[in-house]
Design an enzyme around this catalytic site. Sequence first.
Site, PDB file in Angstrom:
ATOM      1  N   GLU A 108      12.766  13.506   2.208  1.00 13.27           N
ATOM      2  CA  GLU A 108      12.854  12.599   1.070  1.00 13.27           C
ATOM      3  C   GLU A 108      11.818  12.994   0.037  1.00 13.27           C
ATOM      4  OE1 GLU A 108      14.216   8.567   3.408  1.00 13.27           O
ATOM      5  OE2 GLU A 108      12.116   8.847   3.006  1.00 13.27           O
ATOM      6  N   CYS A 121       6.528  12.619  -5.799  1.00 18.08           N
ATOM      7  CA  CYS A 121       5.853  12.657  -4.502  1.00 18.08           C
ATOM      8  C   CYS A 121       6.692  13.530  -3.574  1.00 18.08           C
ATOM      9  CB  CYS A 121       5.751  11.233  -3.962  1.00 18.08           C
ATOM     10  SG  CYS A 121       4.992  11.140  -2.339  1.00 18.08           S
ATOM     11  N   CYS A 128       5.626  14.954  10.909  1.00 15.39           N
ATOM     12  CA  CYS A 128       4.185  15.172  10.806  1.00 15.39           C
ATOM     13  C   CYS A 128       3.608  15.202  12.214  1.00 15.39           C
ATOM     14  CB  CYS A 128       3.556  14.031  10.002  1.00 15.39           C
ATOM     15  SG  CYS A 128       1.822  14.327   9.587  1.00 15.39           S
ATOM     16  N   CYS A 132      -0.940   9.357  12.568  1.00 16.46           N
ATOM     17  CA  CYS A 132      -1.757   8.256  12.053  1.00 16.46           C
ATOM     18  C   CYS A 132      -1.085   6.939  12.460  1.00 16.46           C
ATOM     19  CB  CYS A 132      -1.910   8.353  10.536  1.00 16.46           C
ATOM     20  SG  CYS A 132      -2.793   9.858  10.036  1.00 16.46           S
ATOM     21  N   CYS A 135       1.329   4.899   9.971  1.00 19.60           N
ATOM     22  CA  CYS A 135       2.264   5.639   9.096  1.00 19.60           C
ATOM     23  C   CYS A 135       3.654   5.723   9.722  1.00 19.60           C
ATOM     24  CB  CYS A 135       1.713   7.040   8.847  1.00 19.60           C
ATOM     25  SG  CYS A 135       2.778   8.032   7.793  1.00 19.60           S
ATOM     26  N   CYS A 354       4.476   4.694  -0.191  1.00 18.71           N
ATOM     27  CA  CYS A 354       3.642   5.533   0.687  1.00 18.71           C
ATOM     28  C   CYS A 354       3.880   5.198   2.140  1.00 18.71           C
ATOM     29  CB  CYS A 354       2.161   5.255   0.464  1.00 18.71           C
ATOM     30  SG  CYS A 354       1.509   5.921  -1.007  1.00 18.71           S
TER      31      CYS A 354
HETATM   32  N1  SAH Z   1      -0.861  13.887   5.410  1.00 17.80           N
HETATM   33  C1  SAH Z   1      -1.348  13.656   4.091  1.00 17.80           C
HETATM   34  C2  SAH Z   1      -0.276  13.260   3.082  1.00 17.80           C
HETATM   35  C3  SAH Z   1       0.793  12.264   3.492  1.00 17.80           C
HETATM   36  S1  SAH Z   1       0.574  10.527   3.427  1.00 17.80           S
HETATM   37  C4  SAH Z   1      -2.451  12.625   4.123  1.00 17.80           C
HETATM   38  O1  SAH Z   1      -2.683  12.032   5.177  1.00 17.80           O
HETATM   39  O2  SAH Z   1      -3.132  12.447   3.127  1.00 17.80           O
HETATM   40  C5  SAH Z   1       0.138  10.018   1.829  1.00 17.80           C
HETATM   41  C6  SAH Z   1      -0.762   8.786   1.850  1.00 17.80           C
HETATM   42  O3  SAH Z   1      -0.064   7.575   2.221  1.00 17.80           O
HETATM   43  C7  SAH Z   1      -1.894   8.923   2.843  1.00 17.80           C
HETATM   44  O4  SAH Z   1      -3.082   8.438   2.318  1.00 17.80           O
HETATM   45  C8  SAH Z   1      -1.401   8.046   3.957  1.00 17.80           C
HETATM   46  O5  SAH Z   1      -2.434   7.703   4.818  1.00 17.80           O
HETATM   47  C9  SAH Z   1      -0.799   6.891   3.204  1.00 17.80           C
HETATM   48  N2  SAH Z   1       0.074   6.045   4.024  1.00 17.80           N
HETATM   49  C10 SAH Z   1       0.752   6.389   5.119  1.00 17.80           C
HETATM   50  N3  SAH Z   1       1.448   5.338   5.601  1.00 17.80           N
HETATM   51  C11 SAH Z   1       1.222   4.292   4.786  1.00 17.80           C
HETATM   52  C12 SAH Z   1       1.687   2.936   4.730  1.00 17.80           C
HETATM   53  N4  SAH Z   1       2.554   2.466   5.615  1.00 17.80           N
HETATM   54  N5  SAH Z   1       1.250   2.169   3.720  1.00 17.80           N
HETATM   55  C13 SAH Z   1       0.410   2.666   2.794  1.00 17.80           C
HETATM   56  N6  SAH Z   1      -0.056   3.934   2.791  1.00 17.80           N
HETATM   57  C14 SAH Z   1       0.341   4.739   3.764  1.00 17.80           C
END
Ligand code: SAH
Length: 385
Positions: A108, A121, A128, A132, A135, A354
């Site tokens: 996406e 974006c 991934c 985390c 996420c 995000c």
């Molecule tokens: N792997 C990279 C880029 C992908 S995520 C990184 O970790 O930076 C892009 C951003 O969105 C990151 O800061 C991530 O932690 C955040 N993110 C992931 N899941 C989220 C959620 N459910 N709500 C808000 N931000 C989120």
Amino acid sequence: MFGRARVPVSNPMSATEKINLLDFNRNALEAFFVSNGEKPFHARQLMQWVHQRGVTDFSLMTDMSKSLREFLSANCCIERPRMLAHQRASDGTRKWLLSVDDSDNAIECVLIPEKSRMTLCISSQLGCTLNCSFCATAKQGFNRNLSTAEIIAQLHFAHHSLLAEGYAQGVTNVVMMGMGEPLLNFDAVIAAVDMMCDDYGYALSKRRVTISTAGVVPAMEKLEQSTDVALAVSLHAPNDRLRNQLVPINRKYPIRELLRACHGYIDGYKSRKITFEYVMLDGVNDSLEHARQLVELIRDIPCKLNLIPFNPYEHAIYRCSEQEAIDRFRDYTASKGIVTVTRRARGDDIDAACGQLVGAFHDRSRRSEKYQLSLKEIKGIRLAN
Ligand code: SAH
């Protein structure tokens, strides 16, 4: 891959053997033309056709000789993912689902329109590996890295869709904040970033391209030598015990090393600063004490702080912080001199915010089956150092 002599046109390659020139940045394209007995300037011509005019049919590239066009048509292709779906949110945000294999794997990418800019974006991996705990992508597991062509194709797609709709300037900013960890797909990402910033590509200024990382420290060190784009770091917690839970790569590269790598990226460069991202999780990382700890950590780094309200998804174990907690956090960090911005959730009615980008792919890591983490456990250690 590049033979010394040209591959003869009379013996064209089959579609699957064709070289996808969308994988090549300018240097690689020049090497390709030279190794086929052609002049390197064709690389610039080709990039203008493909990236600036959106033309992918070699026969239309009329400033190249007919024989060169025939050679390219016989042996090369400009292959982009196929579009599976296109959605538009009530706030104008759009999301494209792009098929990246012959199978049903898909990524996406999301376009966020604002008054003076169009931010895209994009994803760097199919899934991934970082896991985390907050996420949605993490829950899906991992399939593979995206190729350079698949990364730049997301921009090609969005940019030329906008131009075709009559927008004057197309995409103005790119953030690598979709699926995946860009620094774990280093070479492909850097080659794609080259094309984004190349005058014969999308000519985006380096400040308008942001690589976001969860903190792959050795790759951050390499990045400093390879490019000059903006760097965002997903911090999310002000101490190692909490960060180990939220961003497990912290167990390998703890906060002290991460911050040293941040210094390494910006020290000696006047114009560079780090954007720290901090997702606001209710009762987990959003207290005033967390804000105090955070300020202590980052106060001597030229930076901006982005507070990201947690975007919920099905089966999420977290909730977004109360607005009051977010404001209190922001007021505190701002009062200590840290430029702090609360990011507005965009496109959440089409799951384009995000952490909501999940695409569709076969999980080879089998993590999606195993995933389970106790919120109680995390909350229990939320303030520990
Ligand atoms: N792997 C990279 C880029 C992908 S995520 C990184 O970790 O930076 C892009 C951003 O969105 C990151 O800061 C991530 O932690 C955040 N993110 C992931 N899941 C989220 C959620 N459910 N709500 C808000 N931000 C989120």
